[in-house]
Design a protein around this motif. Structure first.
Motif, PDB file in Angstrom:
ATOM      1  N   LEU A 113      15.642  12.675  -5.212  1.00  0.00           N
ATOM      2  CA  LEU A 113      15.607  11.378  -4.542  1.00  0.00           C
ATOM      3  C   LEU A 113      14.348  10.583  -4.859  1.00  0.00           C
ATOM      4  CD1 LEU A 113      17.055  12.142  -0.989  1.00  0.00           C
ATOM      5  CD2 LEU A 113      18.164  10.968  -2.893  1.00  0.00           C
ATOM      6  N   PHE A 114      13.240  11.288  -5.068  1.00  0.00           N
ATOM      7  CA  PHE A 114      11.970  10.621  -5.344  1.00  0.00           C
ATOM      8  C   PHE A 114      11.281  11.300  -6.510  1.00  0.00           C
ATOM      9  CE2 PHE A 114      12.899   9.993  -0.863  1.00  0.00           C
ATOM     10  CZ  PHE A 114      12.696   8.627  -0.708  1.00  0.00           C
ATOM     11  N   THR A 115      10.679  10.498  -7.361  1.00  0.00           N
ATOM     12  CA  THR A 115       9.925  11.052  -8.478  1.00  0.00           C
ATOM     13  C   THR A 115       8.635  11.673  -7.949  1.00  0.00           C
ATOM     14  OG1 THR A 115       8.664   9.027  -8.900  1.00  0.00           O
ATOM     15  CG2 THR A 115      10.834   9.233  -9.974  1.00  0.00           C
ATOM     16  N   ARG A 116       7.982  12.427  -8.810  1.00  0.00           N
ATOM     17  CA  ARG A 116       6.734  13.071  -8.412  1.00  0.00           C
ATOM     18  C   ARG A 116       5.693  12.029  -7.986  1.00  0.00           C
ATOM     19  NH1 ARG A 116       1.937  14.713 -10.913  1.00  0.00           N
ATOM     20  NH2 ARG A 116       1.047  16.660 -10.070  1.00  0.00           N
ATOM     21  N   ASN A 117       5.573  10.943  -8.764  1.00  0.00           N
ATOM     22  CA  ASN A 117       4.598   9.898  -8.439  1.00  0.00           C
ATOM     23  C   ASN A 117       4.952   9.202  -7.128  1.00  0.00           C
ATOM     24  OD1 ASN A 117       3.032  10.392 -10.696  1.00  0.00           O
ATOM     25  ND2 ASN A 117       4.066   8.853 -11.945  1.00  0.00           N
ATOM     26  N   GLN A 118       6.244   8.988  -6.898  1.00  0.00           N
ATOM     27  CA  GLN A 118       6.667   8.371  -5.641  1.00  0.00           C
ATOM     28  C   GLN A 118       6.341   9.267  -4.453  1.00  0.00           C
ATOM     29  OE1 GLN A 118      10.808   7.681  -6.478  1.00  0.00           O
ATOM     30  NE2 GLN A 118      10.452   5.632  -7.352  1.00  0.00           N
ATOM     31  N   SER A 119       6.558  10.561  -4.615  1.00  0.00           N
ATOM     32  CA  SER A 119       6.240  11.505  -3.537  1.00  0.00           C
ATOM     33  C   SER A 119       4.741  11.515  -3.245  1.00  0.00           C
ATOM     34  CB  SER A 119       6.710  12.910  -3.909  1.00  0.00           C
ATOM     35  OG  SER A 119       8.121  12.954  -4.041  1.00  0.00           O
ATOM     36  N   ILE A 120       3.940  11.491  -4.306  1.00  0.00           N
ATOM     37  CA  ILE A 120       2.482  11.450  -4.125  1.00  0.00           C
ATOM     38  C   ILE A 120       2.085  10.181  -3.382  1.00  0.00           C
ATOM     39  CG2 ILE A 120       0.281  11.215  -5.345  1.00  0.00           C
ATOM     40  CD1 ILE A 120       1.454  13.030  -7.527  1.00  0.00           C
ATOM     41  N   PHE A 121       2.694   9.066  -3.748  1.00  0.00           N
ATOM     42  CA  PHE A 121       2.400   7.788  -3.093  1.00  0.00           C
ATOM     43  C   PHE A 121       2.739   7.843  -1.608  1.00  0.00           C
ATOM     44  CE2 PHE A 121       4.202   3.667  -1.692  1.00  0.00           C
ATOM     45  CZ  PHE A 121       3.037   2.911  -1.725  1.00  0.00           C
ATOM     46  N   ILE A 122       3.885   8.414  -1.275  1.00  0.00           N
ATOM     47  CA  ILE A 122       4.314   8.479   0.129  1.00  0.00           C
ATOM     48  C   ILE A 122       3.392   9.383   0.934  1.00  0.00           C
ATOM     49  CG2 ILE A 122       6.171   9.225   1.682  1.00  0.00           C
ATOM     50  CD1 ILE A 122       8.140   8.308  -0.533  1.00  0.00           C
ATOM     51  N   TYR A 123       3.055  10.546   0.381  1.00  0.00           N
ATOM     52  CA  TYR A 123       2.110  11.419   1.080  1.00  0.00           C
ATOM     53  C   TYR A 123       0.752  10.739   1.240  1.00  0.00           C
ATOM     54  CZ  TYR A 123       4.929  15.699   1.278  1.00  0.00           C
ATOM     55  OH  TYR A 123       5.881  16.640   1.586  1.00  0.00           O
ATOM     56  N   ALA A 124       0.339   9.976   0.236  1.00  0.00           N
ATOM     57  CA  ALA A 124      -0.937   9.260   0.325  1.00  0.00           C
ATOM     58  C   ALA A 124      -0.910   8.245   1.464  1.00  0.00           C
ATOM     59  CB  ALA A 124      -1.245   8.563  -1.000  1.00  0.00           C
ATOM     60  N   LEU A 125       0.221   7.551   1.621  1.00  0.00           N
ATOM     61  CA  LEU A 125       0.370   6.608   2.733  1.00  0.00           C
ATOM     62  C   LEU A 125       0.232   7.321   4.079  1.00  0.00           C
ATOM     63  CD1 LEU A 125       3.384   4.254   1.829  1.00  0.00           C
ATOM     64  CD2 LEU A 125       0.993   3.608   2.094  1.00  0.00           C
ATOM     65  N   ILE A 126       0.912   8.458   4.191  1.00  0.00           N
ATOM     66  CA  ILE A 126       0.895   9.207   5.446  1.00  0.00           C
ATOM     67  C   ILE A 126      -0.511   9.692   5.764  1.00  0.00           C
ATOM     68  CG2 ILE A 126       1.733  11.246   6.661  1.00  0.00           C
ATOM     69  CD1 ILE A 126       4.284  11.069   4.930  1.00  0.00           C
ATOM     70  N   PHE A 127      -1.151  10.342   4.792  1.00  0.00           N
ATOM     71  CA  PHE A 127      -2.459  10.937   5.055  1.00  0.00           C
ATOM     72  C   PHE A 127      -3.529   9.870   5.262  1.00  0.00           C
ATOM     73  CE2 PHE A 127      -0.856  14.791   2.473  1.00  0.00           C
ATOM     74  CZ  PHE A 127      -0.182  15.252   3.595  1.00  0.00           C
ATOM     75  N   ALA A 128      -3.420   8.745   4.538  1.00  0.00           N
ATOM     76  CA  ALA A 128      -4.368   7.647   4.758  1.00  0.00           C
ATOM     77  C   ALA A 128      -4.225   7.107   6.180  1.00  0.00           C
ATOM     78  CB  ALA A 128      -4.127   6.536   3.737  1.00  0.00           C
ATOM     79  N   SER A 129      -2.991   6.978   6.644  1.00  0.00           N
ATOM     80  CA  SER A 129      -2.748   6.490   8.002  1.00  0.00           C
ATOM     81  C   SER A 129      -3.307   7.466   9.034  1.00  0.00           C
ATOM     82  CB  SER A 129      -1.248   6.286   8.225  1.00  0.00           C
ATOM     83  OG  SER A 129      -0.717   5.337   7.318  1.00  0.00           O
ATOM     84  N   LEU A 130      -3.092   8.765   8.803  1.00  0.00           N
ATOM     85  CA  LEU A 130      -3.606   9.775   9.724  1.00  0.00           C
ATOM     86  C   LEU A 130      -5.132   9.760   9.774  1.00  0.00           C
ATOM     87  CD1 LEU A 130      -1.276  12.823   8.966  1.00  0.00           C
ATOM     88  CD2 LEU A 130      -1.544  11.709  11.184  1.00  0.00           C
ATOM     89  N   ILE A 131      -5.746   9.709   8.613  1.00  0.00           N
ATOM     90  CA  ILE A 131      -7.214   9.753   8.552  1.00  0.00           C
ATOM     91  C   ILE A 131      -7.815   8.525   9.206  1.00  0.00           C
ATOM     92  CG2 ILE A 131      -9.191   9.694   6.990  1.00  0.00           C
ATOM     93  CD1 ILE A 131      -7.499  11.429   5.058  1.00  0.00           C
ATOM     94  N   MET A 132      -7.236   7.338   8.929  1.00  0.00           N
ATOM     95  CA  MET A 132      -7.775   6.110   9.520  1.00  0.00           C
ATOM     96  C   MET A 132      -7.578   6.085  11.032  1.00  0.00           C
ATOM     97  SD  MET A 132      -7.066   2.971   6.856  1.00  0.00           S
ATOM     98  CE  MET A 132      -5.280   3.165   6.841  1.00  0.00           C
ATOM     99  N   SER A 133      -6.502   6.713  11.511  1.00  0.00           N
ATOM    100  CA  SER A 133      -6.262   6.723  12.960  1.00  0.00           C
ATOM    101  C   SER A 133      -7.285   7.589  13.684  1.00  0.00           C
ATOM    102  CB  SER A 133      -4.852   7.237  13.256  1.00  0.00           C
ATOM    103  OG  SER A 133      -4.768   8.647  13.080  1.00  0.00           O
ATOM    104  N   GLY A 134      -7.767   8.638  13.015  1.00  0.00           N
ATOM    105  CA  GLY A 134      -8.720   9.536  13.657  1.00  0.00           C
ATOM    106  C   GLY A 134      -8.098  10.326  14.790  1.00  0.00           C
TER     107      GLY A 134
END
Length: 433
Positions: free
Chosen positions: A215-236
Protein backbone atom coordinates in the motif's frame (compact mmCIF):
# COMPACT_ATOMS: atom_id res chain seq x y z
CA UNK A 1 0.33 9.08 -2.62
CA UNK A 2 -0.66 12.37 -4.24
CA UNK A 3 -2.15 10.53 -7.22
CA UNK A 4 -4.45 8.55 -4.94
CA UNK A 5 -5.59 11.71 -3.17
CA UNK A 6 -6.35 13.35 -6.51
CA UNK A 7 -8.19 10.25 -7.68
CA UNK A 8 -10.44 10.46 -4.62
CA UNK A 9 -10.54 14.27 -4.57
CA UNK A 10 -14.34 14.43 -4.78
CA UNK A 11 -14.70 12.33 -1.64
CA UNK A 12 -12.12 14.38 0.24
CA UNK A 13 -13.97 17.50 -0.86
CA UNK A 14 -17.08 16.07 0.80
CA UNK A 15 -15.22 15.89 4.10
CA UNK A 16 -13.87 19.41 3.57
CA UNK A 17 -17.41 20.58 2.80
CA UNK A 18 -18.65 19.25 6.14
CA UNK A 19 -15.92 21.15 7.98
CA UNK A 20 -16.52 24.38 6.07
CA UNK A 21 -20.28 24.24 6.65
CA UNK A 22 -19.66 23.70 10.35
CA UNK A 23 -17.10 26.48 10.57
CA UNK A 24 -18.96 29.14 8.61
CA UNK A 25 -22.67 28.21 8.27
CA UNK A 26 -23.58 27.96 11.93
CA UNK A 27 -26.55 25.73 12.90
CA UNK A 28 -27.05 24.73 9.27
CA UNK A 29 -24.38 22.06 9.79
CA UNK A 30 -26.72 20.08 12.07
CA UNK A 31 -29.09 19.61 9.13
CA UNK A 32 -26.67 19.43 6.20
CA UNK A 33 -24.29 16.79 7.52
CA UNK A 34 -26.91 14.24 8.71
CA UNK A 35 -28.83 14.60 5.43
CA UNK A 36 -25.61 14.24 3.47
CA UNK A 37 -24.80 11.09 5.45
CA UNK A 38 -28.10 9.58 4.34
CA UNK A 39 -27.29 10.49 0.74
CA UNK A 40 -23.87 8.81 1.03
CA UNK A 41 -25.57 5.73 2.42
CA UNK A 42 -27.80 5.51 -0.65
CA UNK A 43 -24.69 5.72 -2.82
CA UNK A 44 -23.05 2.96 -0.80
CA UNK A 45 -20.23 5.30 0.27
CA UNK A 46 -19.70 3.52 3.59
CA UNK A 47 -15.99 4.29 3.59
CA UNK A 48 -16.51 8.04 3.59
CA UNK A 49 -19.19 7.81 6.24
CA UNK A 50 -16.67 6.16 8.56
CA UNK A 51 -13.81 8.49 7.66
CA UNK A 52 -16.03 11.56 7.95
CA UNK A 53 -17.21 10.45 11.38
CA UNK A 54 -13.62 9.97 12.54
CA UNK A 55 -12.68 13.38 11.16
CA UNK A 56 -15.49 15.14 13.03
CA UNK A 57 -14.52 13.30 16.22
CA UNK A 58 -10.98 14.61 15.73
CA UNK A 59 -12.13 18.20 15.33
CA UNK A 60 -14.44 17.83 18.33
CA UNK A 61 -11.33 17.37 20.48
CA UNK A 62 -10.01 20.76 19.34
CA UNK A 63 -10.53 23.81 21.53
CA UNK A 64 -10.46 26.26 18.64
CA UNK A 65 -13.74 28.18 18.20
CA UNK A 66 -13.77 27.48 14.47
CA UNK A 67 -14.24 23.76 15.23
CA UNK A 68 -16.69 24.17 18.11
CA UNK A 69 -19.54 22.90 15.92
CA UNK A 70 -18.03 19.38 16.00
CA UNK A 71 -18.73 18.96 19.74
CA UNK A 72 -22.49 19.23 19.19
CA UNK A 73 -22.48 17.54 15.79
CA UNK A 74 -20.81 14.27 16.85
CA UNK A 75 -23.66 12.86 19.01
CA UNK A 76 -26.09 13.60 16.18
CA UNK A 77 -23.77 11.81 13.74
CA UNK A 78 -23.53 8.86 16.15
CA UNK A 79 -27.32 8.56 16.14
CA UNK A 80 -27.36 8.63 12.33
CA UNK A 81 -24.67 5.95 12.32
CA UNK A 82 -26.92 3.91 14.60
CA UNK A 83 -29.72 4.13 12.04
CA UNK A 84 -27.30 3.25 9.24
CA UNK A 85 -26.34 0.12 11.14
CA UNK A 86 -29.93 -1.09 10.86
CA UNK A 87 -29.91 -0.73 7.05
CA UNK A 88 -26.28 -1.71 6.52
CA UNK A 89 -25.55 -4.88 4.51
CA UNK A 90 -24.55 -7.56 7.04
CA UNK A 91 -21.90 -10.19 6.50
CA UNK A 92 -22.31 -13.84 7.50
CA UNK A 93 -20.48 -13.20 10.75
CA UNK A 94 -22.62 -12.11 13.70
CA UNK A 95 -22.74 -8.28 13.44
CA UNK A 96 -23.00 -8.03 17.23
CA UNK A 97 -20.00 -10.26 17.88
CA UNK A 98 -17.76 -7.39 19.00
CA UNK A 99 -20.23 -5.79 21.41
CA UNK A 100 -21.62 -8.96 23.05
CA UNK A 101 -18.77 -9.32 25.62
CA UNK A 102 -19.69 -5.85 26.93
CA UNK A 103 -23.36 -6.65 27.59
CA UNK A 104 -22.84 -7.43 31.32
CA UNK A 105 -20.92 -4.15 31.63
CA UNK A 106 -23.70 -2.16 29.96
CA UNK A 107 -26.30 -3.76 32.24
CA UNK A 108 -24.32 -2.52 35.24
CA UNK A 109 -23.72 0.88 33.61
CA UNK A 110 -27.43 1.46 32.93
CA UNK A 111 -28.49 0.14 36.33
CA UNK A 112 -25.97 2.46 38.01
CA UNK A 113 -27.84 5.48 36.63
CA UNK A 114 -30.76 4.82 38.97
CA UNK A 115 -30.61 7.65 41.48
CA UNK A 116 -27.63 9.27 39.74
CA UNK A 117 -27.41 13.09 40.09
CA UNK A 118 -26.44 13.20 36.40
CA UNK A 119 -28.65 10.39 35.08
CA UNK A 120 -29.56 12.11 31.80
CA UNK A 121 -25.96 12.89 30.85
CA UNK A 122 -24.88 9.43 31.97
CA UNK A 123 -27.63 7.79 29.90
CA UNK A 124 -26.47 9.67 26.79
CA UNK A 125 -22.86 8.60 27.27
CA UNK A 126 -23.81 4.98 27.92
CA UNK A 127 -25.93 4.89 24.76
CA UNK A 128 -23.08 6.43 22.76
CA UNK A 129 -20.73 3.68 24.00
CA UNK A 130 -23.25 1.00 23.03
CA UNK A 131 -23.65 2.55 19.58
CA UNK A 132 -19.91 2.89 18.95
CA UNK A 133 -19.17 -0.74 19.81
CA UNK A 134 -22.23 -1.91 17.89
CA UNK A 135 -21.89 0.14 14.68
CA UNK A 136 -18.16 0.51 13.95
CA UNK A 137 -17.05 -3.19 13.95
CA UNK A 138 -19.60 -4.42 11.36
CA UNK A 139 -18.89 -1.35 9.25
CA UNK A 140 -15.17 -2.19 9.34
CA UNK A 141 -15.99 -5.80 8.41
CA UNK A 142 -18.12 -4.60 5.49
CA UNK A 143 -15.30 -2.42 4.17
CA UNK A 144 -12.72 -5.18 4.60
CA UNK A 145 -14.92 -7.53 2.59
CA UNK A 146 -15.71 -5.28 -0.36
CA UNK A 147 -12.99 -2.61 -0.58
CA UNK A 148 -10.20 -3.62 1.77
CA UNK A 149 -7.27 -1.93 0.03
CA UNK A 150 -9.09 1.33 -0.57
CA UNK A 151 -10.36 1.36 3.00
CA UNK A 152 -6.95 0.74 4.60
CA UNK A 153 -5.19 3.23 2.35
CA UNK A 154 -7.53 6.15 2.98
CA UNK A 155 -7.88 5.30 6.66
CA UNK A 156 -4.17 6.04 6.91
CA UNK A 157 -4.39 9.09 4.67
CA UNK A 158 -7.00 10.84 6.81
CA UNK A 159 -4.67 10.49 9.79
CA UNK A 160 -1.74 11.70 7.70
CA UNK A 161 -3.66 14.79 6.59
CA UNK A 162 -4.54 15.62 10.21
CA UNK A 163 -0.90 15.36 11.30
CA UNK A 164 0.50 17.13 8.22
CA UNK A 165 -2.00 19.99 8.59
CA UNK A 166 -0.96 20.48 12.19
CA UNK A 167 2.73 20.63 11.32
CA UNK A 168 2.05 23.01 8.41
CA UNK A 169 0.13 25.31 10.75
CA UNK A 170 3.03 25.10 13.21
CA UNK A 171 5.13 26.78 10.53
CA UNK A 172 2.66 29.24 9.01
CA UNK A 173 0.18 29.91 11.85
CA UNK A 174 1.84 28.68 15.06
CA UNK A 175 -0.66 30.22 17.49
CA UNK A 176 -3.37 27.94 16.11
CA UNK A 177 -1.60 24.74 17.16
CA UNK A 178 0.20 25.83 20.33
CA UNK A 179 -1.61 25.08 23.57
CA UNK A 180 -1.66 28.07 25.94
CA UNK A 181 1.36 29.50 24.16
CA UNK A 182 3.62 26.67 25.33
CA UNK A 183 3.32 23.19 23.81
CA UNK A 184 2.31 21.83 20.43
CA UNK A 185 -1.17 20.30 20.23
CA UNK A 186 -1.67 20.11 16.45
CA UNK A 187 -5.35 19.98 15.53
CA UNK A 188 -6.10 18.19 18.79
CA UNK A 189 -7.40 19.84 21.93
CA UNK A 190 -4.17 19.74 23.93
CA UNK A 191 -0.66 18.25 23.81
CA UNK A 192 -1.75 15.10 25.67
CA UNK A 193 -4.48 14.55 23.09
CA UNK A 194 -1.82 14.86 20.40
CA UNK A 195 0.19 12.25 22.27
CA UNK A 196 -2.70 9.77 22.40
CA UNK A 197 -3.46 10.38 18.72
CA UNK A 198 0.17 9.72 17.85
CA UNK A 199 0.17 6.48 19.83
CA UNK A 200 -3.04 4.97 18.40
CA UNK A 201 -2.18 6.10 14.87
CA UNK A 202 1.28 4.53 15.17
CA UNK A 203 -0.38 1.23 16.06
CA UNK A 204 -2.94 1.51 13.26
CA UNK A 205 -0.36 2.33 10.59
CA UNK A 206 2.11 -0.30 11.78
CA UNK A 207 -0.44 -3.10 11.47
CA UNK A 208 -1.60 -1.94 8.04
CA UNK A 209 1.87 -1.72 6.48
CA UNK A 210 2.98 -4.96 8.16
CA UNK A 211 0.21 -7.00 6.54
CA UNK A 212 -0.20 -4.88 3.40
CA UNK A 213 3.28 -3.69 2.50
CA UNK A 214 2.28 -2.86 -1.06
CA UNK A 215 0.00 0.00 0.00
CA UNK A 216 2.87 2.38 0.73
CA UNK A 217 6.39 2.59 -0.60
CA UNK A 218 9.33 2.52 1.76
CA UNK A 219 9.85 6.29 1.40
CA UNK A 220 6.16 6.95 2.00
CA UNK A 221 6.24 4.83 5.15
CA UNK A 222 9.30 6.70 6.40
CA UNK A 223 7.53 10.00 5.72
CA UNK A 224 4.42 8.92 7.65
CA UNK A 225 6.42 7.70 10.64
CA UNK A 226 8.38 10.97 10.55
CA UNK A 227 5.10 12.91 10.73
CA UNK A 228 3.94 10.85 13.70
CA UNK A 229 7.18 11.04 15.66
CA UNK A 230 7.66 14.76 14.93
CA UNK A 231 4.15 15.39 16.25
CA UNK A 232 4.82 13.31 19.36
CA UNK A 233 8.14 15.00 20.10
CA UNK A 234 6.75 18.51 19.59
CA UNK A 235 3.79 17.74 21.85
CA UNK A 236 6.08 16.71 24.70
CA UNK A 237 3.36 14.32 25.88
CA UNK A 238 5.04 11.92 28.31
CA UNK A 239 2.11 9.51 28.14
CA UNK A 240 2.01 9.56 24.34
CA UNK A 241 5.75 9.13 23.92
CA UNK A 242 6.09 6.34 26.49
CA UNK A 243 3.00 4.48 25.22
CA UNK A 244 4.35 4.61 21.68
CA UNK A 245 7.76 3.45 22.89
CA UNK A 246 6.11 0.57 24.77
CA UNK A 247 4.15 -0.43 21.67
CA UNK A 248 7.25 -0.38 19.44
CA UNK A 249 9.31 -2.31 21.99
CA UNK A 250 6.59 -4.94 22.38
CA UNK A 251 6.19 -5.14 18.59
CA UNK A 252 9.84 -6.02 18.03
CA UNK A 253 10.00 -8.44 20.96
CA UNK A 254 6.80 -10.27 20.01
CA UNK A 255 7.91 -10.59 16.39
CA UNK A 256 11.00 -12.48 17.49
CA UNK A 257 9.39 -14.73 20.08
CA UNK A 258 5.88 -14.36 21.44
CA UNK A 259 6.42 -16.07 24.80
CA UNK A 260 9.72 -14.34 25.53
CA UNK A 261 8.32 -11.00 24.40
CA UNK A 262 5.27 -11.39 26.62
CA UNK A 263 7.42 -12.29 29.62
CA UNK A 264 9.74 -9.32 29.08
CA UNK A 265 6.88 -6.85 28.60
CA UNK A 266 5.12 -8.21 31.69
CA UNK A 267 8.34 -7.79 33.64
CA UNK A 268 8.55 -4.17 32.48
CA UNK A 269 5.13 -3.47 33.95
CA UNK A 270 5.87 -5.33 37.16
CA UNK A 271 8.94 -3.13 37.60
CA UNK A 272 6.98 0.00 36.63
CA UNK A 273 6.95 1.42 40.17
CA UNK A 274 10.71 1.01 40.47
CA UNK A 275 11.29 2.75 37.14
CA UNK A 276 9.02 5.66 38.06
CA UNK A 277 10.69 5.95 41.45
CA UNK A 278 14.00 6.53 39.67
CA UNK A 279 12.58 8.39 36.66
CA UNK A 280 13.82 11.78 37.79
CA UNK A 281 17.44 10.60 38.13
CA UNK A 282 17.31 8.84 34.75
CA UNK A 283 15.96 11.90 32.94
CA UNK A 284 18.46 14.23 34.61
CA UNK A 285 21.34 11.93 33.66
CA UNK A 286 20.18 12.09 30.02
CA UNK A 287 19.94 15.88 30.13
CA UNK A 288 16.19 15.85 29.36
CA UNK A 289 14.86 17.48 32.53
CA UNK A 290 13.34 20.49 30.75
CA UNK A 291 11.78 18.42 27.97
CA UNK A 292 10.01 16.05 30.38
CA UNK A 293 8.99 18.95 32.66
CA UNK A 294 10.37 17.46 35.85
CA UNK A 295 9.07 20.44 37.82
CA UNK A 296 5.57 18.98 37.34
CA UNK A 297 6.49 15.35 37.95
CA UNK A 298 6.14 15.44 41.71
CA UNK A 299 2.49 16.50 41.54
CA UNK A 300 1.82 15.01 38.11
CA UNK A 301 0.60 18.48 37.04
CA UNK A 302 -2.05 18.22 39.77
CA UNK A 303 -3.02 14.65 38.89
CA UNK A 304 -2.02 13.29 42.30
CA UNK A 305 -4.45 15.73 43.91
CA UNK A 306 -7.38 14.71 41.71
CA UNK A 307 -6.54 11.00 42.16
CA UNK A 308 -6.78 11.45 45.94
CA UNK A 309 -10.24 12.97 45.54
CA UNK A 310 -11.28 10.14 43.22
CA UNK A 311 -10.16 7.47 45.69
CA UNK A 312 -12.06 9.20 48.47
CA UNK A 313 -15.33 8.85 46.54
CA UNK A 314 -14.50 5.37 45.23
CA UNK A 315 -14.45 4.15 48.83
CA UNK A 316 -18.01 5.44 49.18
CA UNK A 317 -19.13 3.63 46.02
CA UNK A 318 -16.75 0.69 45.96
CA UNK A 319 -18.62 -2.11 44.17
CA UNK A 320 -21.33 -0.10 42.43
CA UNK A 321 -21.51 3.60 41.67
CA UNK A 322 -23.72 6.09 39.81
CA UNK A 323 -22.88 5.52 36.13
CA UNK A 324 -21.22 7.50 33.38
CA UNK A 325 -20.65 11.24 34.04
CA UNK A 326 -20.62 10.73 37.81
CA UNK A 327 -16.87 11.47 37.89
CA UNK A 328 -17.49 14.81 36.17
CA UNK A 329 -20.19 15.64 38.71
CA UNK A 330 -17.80 14.90 41.58
CA UNK A 331 -14.80 16.72 40.12
CA UNK A 332 -16.88 19.82 39.39
CA UNK A 333 -17.36 20.24 43.13
CA UNK A 334 -13.58 20.55 43.56
CA UNK A 335 -12.87 22.82 40.59
CA UNK A 336 -11.49 25.72 42.62
CA UNK A 337 -9.42 23.37 44.77
CA UNK A 338 -7.89 21.72 41.68
CA UNK A 339 -7.08 25.05 40.07
CA UNK A 340 -5.18 26.07 43.18
CA UNK A 341 -2.99 23.01 42.61
CA UNK A 342 -2.51 23.65 38.91
CA UNK A 343 -4.91 20.96 37.65
CA UNK A 344 -7.52 21.18 34.92
CA UNK A 345 -9.45 18.31 33.37
CA UNK A 346 -10.38 14.85 34.62
CA UNK A 347 -8.84 12.03 36.64
CA UNK A 348 -6.37 11.21 33.82
CA UNK A 349 -6.65 7.49 34.48
CA UNK A 350 -9.17 5.39 32.53
CA UNK A 351 -9.29 2.59 35.11
CA UNK A 352 -9.78 4.96 38.03
CA UNK A 353 -12.41 6.96 36.14
CA UNK A 354 -14.40 3.85 35.26
CA UNK A 355 -14.17 2.62 38.86
CA UNK A 356 -15.51 5.95 40.08
CA UNK A 357 -18.34 5.84 37.53
CA UNK A 358 -19.47 2.21 37.68
CA UNK A 359 -17.79 0.71 40.74
CA UNK A 360 -15.33 -2.14 40.81
CA UNK A 361 -17.97 -4.46 39.32
CA UNK A 362 -18.35 -2.24 36.28
CA UNK A 363 -14.59 -1.81 35.92
CA UNK A 364 -13.99 -5.58 35.91
CA UNK A 365 -16.74 -6.15 33.32
CA UNK A 366 -15.41 -3.26 31.22
CA UNK A 367 -11.91 -4.77 31.18
CA UNK A 368 -13.42 -8.20 30.41
CA UNK A 369 -15.13 -6.84 27.28
CA UNK A 370 -11.92 -5.37 25.89
CA UNK A 371 -9.86 -8.40 26.88
CA UNK A 372 -12.20 -10.78 25.01
CA UNK A 373 -11.70 -8.82 21.80
CA UNK A 374 -7.93 -8.72 22.29
CA UNK A 375 -7.92 -12.51 22.72
CA UNK A 376 -10.02 -12.96 19.59
CA UNK A 377 -7.63 -10.82 17.57
CA UNK A 378 -4.62 -12.66 19.03
CA UNK A 379 -5.85 -15.87 17.35
CA UNK A 380 -4.91 -14.26 14.04
CA UNK A 381 -1.83 -12.32 15.16
CA UNK A 382 -0.06 -12.24 18.54
CA UNK A 383 1.18 -8.79 17.60
CA UNK A 384 -2.08 -7.36 18.92
CA UNK A 385 -0.58 -7.67 22.40
CA UNK A 386 1.81 -4.86 21.48
CA UNK A 387 -1.23 -2.56 21.38
CA UNK A 388 -2.42 -4.05 24.65
CA UNK A 389 0.79 -3.13 26.47
CA UNK A 390 0.78 0.38 25.02
CA UNK A 391 -2.83 0.88 26.11
CA UNK A 392 -2.09 -0.34 29.63
CA UNK A 393 0.29 2.58 30.01
CA UNK A 394 -1.73 5.15 28.06
CA UNK A 395 -4.92 4.46 29.99
CA UNK A 396 -3.04 4.72 33.28
CA UNK A 397 -2.22 8.36 32.56
CA UNK A 398 -5.28 9.41 30.51
CA UNK A 399 -9.05 8.76 30.71
CA UNK A 400 -9.71 8.52 26.97
CA UNK A 401 -10.90 4.89 26.96
CA UNK A 402 -13.85 5.78 29.20
CA UNK A 403 -15.20 8.13 26.52
CA UNK A 404 -16.54 7.09 23.11
CA UNK A 405 -16.94 10.24 21.09
CA UNK A 406 -13.26 11.10 20.85
CA UNK A 407 -10.78 10.41 18.04
CA UNK A 408 -8.93 7.72 20.02
CA UNK A 409 -11.41 5.07 21.19
CA UNK A 410 -12.78 4.65 17.66
CA UNK A 411 -9.26 3.88 16.39
CA UNK A 412 -8.84 1.12 18.98
CA UNK A 413 -12.21 -0.33 17.95
CA UNK A 414 -11.12 -0.22 14.29
CA UNK A 415 -7.79 -1.90 15.08
CA UNK A 416 -9.39 -4.76 17.04
CA UNK A 417 -12.15 -5.15 14.44
CA UNK A 418 -9.54 -5.43 11.67
CA UNK A 419 -7.24 -7.79 13.49
CA UNK A 420 -10.12 -10.02 14.54
CA UNK A 421 -11.36 -10.41 10.95
CA UNK A 422 -9.68 -12.93 8.61
CA UNK A 423 -10.56 -10.67 5.66
CA UNK A 424 -7.90 -8.24 6.89
CA UNK A 425 -5.18 -10.83 6.30
CA UNK A 426 -6.43 -11.93 2.85
CA UNK A 427 -4.26 -11.90 -0.24
CA UNK A 428 -3.37 -8.24 -0.80
CA UNK A 429 -4.28 -6.76 -4.13
CA UNK A 430 -2.86 -3.79 -5.95
CA UNK A 431 -4.47 -0.53 -4.89
CA UNK A 432 -7.40 0.34 -7.10
CA UNK A 433 -7.85 -3.17 -8.50
Amino acid sequence: MLNQLLYEKNNYLILLFWVLVGAFAGPLVYVVVPLHMLILRKKGAWLWLLLGFWLILTFSDSRRPVFSFAEDLKPLMMLVMGYLFLVMPKEKEDPLRFVKPYIPFFIVAFASLIGSPVAFEGFQKTVSYVLLLTVIPPLVNLLLTYERERFLYHLVMVGVLILASGIALRVFYPDFVIFKGERYSGLLGNPNGMGIYGFVFTALFTFIIHFHKHLFTRNQSIFIYALIFASLIMSGSRGGIFSTAIFITAWFLLRRDVITGFIIMSAIFISYQYVMANFEEIVISLGLADYFRLETLETGSGRVIVAEVAWRHIKENYWFSHGFSFNEHILAQYRDYFEQHGHQGNVHNSWLTMWLDTGLTGLILFIFGWLVNFIRASRFTPMVWAVFFGILLSCTVESWLVATLNPFTIVLVIILSMLGNPEFYGQAEDLGQ
